[in-house]
Design an enzyme around this catalytic site. Structure first.
Site, PDB file in Angstrom:
ATOM      1  N   TRP A 184       0.828  -1.207   0.000  1.00  0.00           N
ATOM      2  CA  TRP A 184       0.000   0.000   0.000  1.00  0.00           C
ATOM      3  C   TRP A 184       0.856   1.248   0.000  1.00  0.00           C
ATOM      4  CZ3 TRP A 184      -4.363  -1.060  -1.916  1.00  0.00           C
ATOM      5  CH2 TRP A 184      -5.021  -2.254  -1.611  1.00  0.00           C
TER       6      TRP A 184
ATOM      7  N   ASP B  10      -1.575   6.754   6.345  1.00  0.00           N
ATOM      8  CA  ASP B  10      -2.663   5.883   5.892  1.00  0.00           C
ATOM      9  C   ASP B  10      -2.961   4.946   7.067  1.00  0.00           C
ATOM     10  OD1 ASP B  10      -4.259   3.908   4.839  1.00  0.00           O
ATOM     11  OD2 ASP B  10      -2.910   3.352   3.205  1.00  0.00           O
TER      12      ASP B  10
ATOM     13  N   LYS C  71     -12.718  -1.460   7.394  1.00  0.00           N
ATOM     14  CA  LYS C  71     -12.102  -2.412   8.335  1.00  0.00           C
ATOM     15  C   LYS C  71     -12.613  -2.127   9.749  1.00  0.00           C
ATOM     16  CE  LYS C  71      -8.406  -2.200   5.062  1.00  0.00           C
ATOM     17  NZ  LYS C  71      -8.630  -3.348   4.220  1.00  0.00           N
TER      18      LYS C  71
END
Ligand SMILES: Cc1ncc(COP(=O)(O)O)c(C=O)c1O
Length: 366
Positions: A106, A176, A200
């Site tokens: 990511w 992030d 999530k």
């Protein structure tokens, strides 16, 4: 549990388990919200009923995550992936440099987008170690002139998590936090921007939370499309255009659930206990199972591990599936096994998995 449906042991990496209480409340309110004769999804986003839900979610997130007053909370769309683009689009120029700490796929994706807008540098990388660890704070290099330093607080695919965050002084720290936001208390004031896809720990997919320090809004680039400017959304309380109303309602309900659980200190303690039973099953297996992450970088959200024997690993995943454990296959890019133990995954599910692992080892050790 008032539902008659048996709940799965859901270890999905995202979208992932939501609290049963939240799902049931949403079910109750689905068709007739607040006695309006309408579902929330059917209402105008300019209506009083929806606005109350929207503002309540912002206020709860501010309180729960202890977000200082000099920050805006935005509810955007496009996932965390669009933030990979919006951040450099708003804050990087061809003349300036942004530094990225690479701790997994990511972060690599975030860096790739930044290259489209300006100069980039690697503040640190653990790629050579197959992303088994988070770099030490001393390893992180950046310049005082950098537009920002970007990190990924939890690496969903490799199963590593920052335990301590760097202090970057005058340079904006961007994180992030898609896969560990609200899993523990965080000193928000260390960061200029925190962003996270909701799917999530926060709610269903479709909402992206951005927490941004107000002074940054004034410094943002202006020659960019309206919808991709943070100021557009900050000026309109995230109601410039139609927001994902149902997702924001669900987010608000998840925040109430976290409050009822005792807030972030209590959630963190539960997450530690949940992860421990699974890591213990790995550590006490004499190498039958082994973890991907180095112990000091282990994530409390994504537990990545292998079964030492490849054939047995296939058998483990097949039997686990048969036994009702969902989502244990590692990310398609790395293979192996991964148990995602986000806030809404109950301790009992983690204990059941640990028991299953011990039992599987007993039955299959050569
Ligand atoms: C750490 C991290 N960042 C970014 C993303 C991408 O998020 P989205 O699918 O919301 O764009 C994910 C998705 O799993 C993630 O785990």
């Amino acid at each position: 549990m008032s539902t008659t449906t048996k709940r799965a042991y859901n270890f999905n990496a995202g979208p992932s388990a939501l609290p049963l209480e939240v799902l049931e409340k949403a079910q109750q309110e689905l068709v007739n919200f607040n006695n309006t004769g309408m579902a929330l999804m059917e209402m105008s986003h300019r209506s009083k009923d929806y606005e109350a839900v929207h503002n309540d979610a912002v206020a709860r997130l501010k309180a729960l995550f202890a977000i200082p007053d000099n920050y805006e909370v935005l509810f955007l769309q496009g996932g965390a992936s669009l933030q990979f683009t919006m951040i450099p689009m708003n804050f990087l120029t061809p003349e300036t440099t942004a530094s990225y700490v690479l701790t997994g796929s990511w972060s690599e994706k975030a860096l790739k987008e930044a290259k489209l807008f300006g100069q980039t540098a690697q503040a640190a990388s653990t790629k050579e170690n197959n992303y088994r660890n988070i770099p030490s704070l001393e390893e992180i290099k950046f310049n005082d002139t950098d537009a920002y330093v970007h990190i990924t607080s939890n690496n969903t695919i490799y199963g590593t998590q920052w335990k301590e965050f760097p202090t970057t002084g005058e340079v904006t720290l961007v994180a992030d936090m898609s896969s560990d936001i609200l899993s523990r208390p965080v000193d928000v004031s260390k960061f200029g921007i925190i962003y996270a896809g909701a799917q999530k720990n926060l709610g269903p997919s479709g909402v992206t939370v951005v927490i941004i320090r107000k002074d940054l809004l004034e410094k943002a680039n202006t020659n960019i499309p309206t919808m991709l400017k943070y100021t557009t959304h900050a000026d309109a309380n995230s109601l410039y255009n139609t927001p994902p109303t149902f997702g924001i309602y669900m987010l608000g309900e998840v925040l109430k659930w976290v409050e009822n659980k005792g807030g972030l200190e209590a959630i963190e303690k539960q997450n530690e206990e949940k992860a421990k039973v699974i890591y213990d099953a790995i550590d006490n297996s004499n190498g039958f199972y082994y973890g991907h992450a180095t112990p000091e970088s282990r994530s409390l959200m994504n537990i990545t591990f292998r079964v030492a024997d490849e054939e047995l690993e296939k058998k483990f995943l097949a039997e686990a599936k048969e036994a009702g454990f969902v989502g244990l296959n590692g990310h398609r890019s790395v293979g192996g096994c991964r148990a995602s133990t986000y806030n809404a995954v109950p301790f009992e599910a983690c204990q059941a998995l640990a028991n299953f692992m011990v039992e599987f080892q007993k039955n299959n050790q050569k």
